[in-house]
Design an enzyme around this catalytic site. Structure first.
Site, short mmCIF file in Angstrom:
data_model
loop_
_atom_site.label_atom_id
_atom_site.label_comp_id
_atom_site.label_asym_id
_atom_site.label_seq_id
_atom_site.Cartn_x
_atom_site.Cartn_y
_atom_site.Cartn_z
N ASP A 1 1.02 -1.18 0.00
CA ASP A 1 0.08 -0.12 0.18
C ASP A 1 0.84 1.26 0.02
OD1 ASP A 1 -2.56 1.43 0.18
OD2 ASP A 1 -2.05 1.84 2.21
N SER A 2 0.25 2.53 -0.25
CA SER A 2 0.79 3.37 -0.44
C SER A 2 1.48 4.17 1.00
CB SER A 2 0.07 4.79 -0.71
OG SER A 2 -0.81 4.73 0.04
N CYS B 1 -4.17 -0.85 -2.19
CA CYS B 1 -3.95 0.52 -2.60
C CYS B 1 -5.16 0.72 -3.78
CB CYS B 1 -2.76 1.11 -3.17
SG CYS B 1 -2.56 3.01 -3.49
N GLU C 1 -3.22 8.20 8.50
CA GLU C 1 -1.72 8.12 8.87
C GLU C 1 -1.20 8.55 10.04
OE1 GLU C 1 0.86 6.51 6.84
OE2 GLU C 1 -0.51 5.69 5.53
N CYS D 1 -10.75 3.13 -0.60
CA CYS D 1 -9.37 3.57 -0.27
C CYS D 1 -9.01 2.63 1.06
CB CYS D 1 -8.92 4.93 -0.03
SG CYS D 1 -7.29 5.47 0.72
N HIS E 1 -7.15 3.03 3.39
CA HIS E 1 -7.11 3.89 4.58
C HIS E 1 -8.38 4.03 5.24
CE1 HIS E 1 -2.96 4.75 3.10
NE2 HIS E 1 -2.60 5.19 4.25
#
Length: 267
Positions: free
Chosen positions: A10-11, A73, A152, A184, A186
């Site tokens: 993932d990013s 991602c 994050e 996403c 996240h």
């Protein structure tokens, strides 16, 4: 039996939500995870840049002898999956197709909301695939770029995330959607905040679960399941140190893990 690990990337640390689902449906599989914390977010970057980063990461994961890769991602899945599959002789799974199939199962009134990064929304991957499968479905998309840095930072359910959710999601609720795809990886970290904002009448669709089930079915079909009776190993790598990794491991995986920092530019 195939004991080689499954690679997941993932990013940043959002892909831990996919790791969670893989651990749940395939507890005996070994996992190697890479989070590109030095270059997060991907959603503001060009397709060429996202593709370049993705190819570097897969080259790294190949050094771990992975048997399959999950692109955890949505930005990379919606922009660069075809390029990845052309470049490598490996089974590579994105999160968009499973997310689309889950959304089609979830909606009752034919109005589906999609939230994702700017790059994911700009790609129109979800809309095109949903309407290809069912042209009667109405799709309403919204980029929510602040959700990634909030996740994050671990700001997943506070006044700041609630304010952002209201600003982003109110117009989707007003469209009459009955399901909302968390486009996403996240975003499931903000699931409580998002759910509170849109209300109980709107079903939240997390592509991570459907993706893990798709990979499990593929490995079973190919006779590549790890049939060990012990729980699999979990190894984590990041491109830069972040204090939030431990916190988000605890939040998503319910236990702490250590991550090794690597120079992804070498690949």
């Amino acid at each position: 039996m195939d004991t080689r690990p499954i690679g997941i990337f993932d990013s940043g640390v959002g892909g831990l939500t996919v790791v969670k689902q893989v651990m749940k449906v395939m507890p005996h599989e070994n996992i190697v995870y890479f989070g590109d914390t030095a270059r997060v977010p991907y959603g503001t970057k060009s397709k060429d840049t996202v593709t370049k980063f993705s190819l570097q990461i897969i080259r790294f994961l190949q050094t771990k002898n992975v048997k399959a890769i999950i692109v955890a991602c949505n930005t990379a899945s919606s922009n660069s999956l075809e390029e990845m599959r052309k470049a490598f002789d490996l089974p590579i799974f994105g999160v968009v197709v499973p997310g689309v199939e889950a959304a089609l199962r979830a909606t009752k009134n034919g109005k589906v909301g999609i939230i994702g990064t700017a790059a994911t929304v700009r790609s129109h991957a979800y809309e095109e695939m949903i309407q290809k499968k069912n042209p009667e479905i109405q799709v309403f998309s919204k980029a929510c770029p602040l959700f990634v840095p909030l996740a994050e930072e671990g700001w997943t359910d506070n006044e700041v995330s609630s304010f952002a959710a209201k600003r982003y999601l109110t117009e989707l609720v007003e469209k009459g959607i009955d399901s909302l795809v968390l486009g996403c990886t996240h975003y499931p970290l903000l699931k409580r905040c998002i759910g509170t904002t849109v209300g109980d009448a709107i079903k939240l669709v997390d592509p991570a679960k459907a993706t893990a089930q798709q990979v499990m079915a593929f490995l079973a079909q190919q006779d590549q399941r790890n049939e060990s009776e012990t729980y699999g190993t979990r190894n984590f790598y990041l491109s830069d140190r972040t204090d939030m990794f431990g916190f988000l491991c605890q939040k998503a995986l319910k236990q702490p893990y250590e991550a090794e920092i690597i120079d992804i530019e070498k690949y």
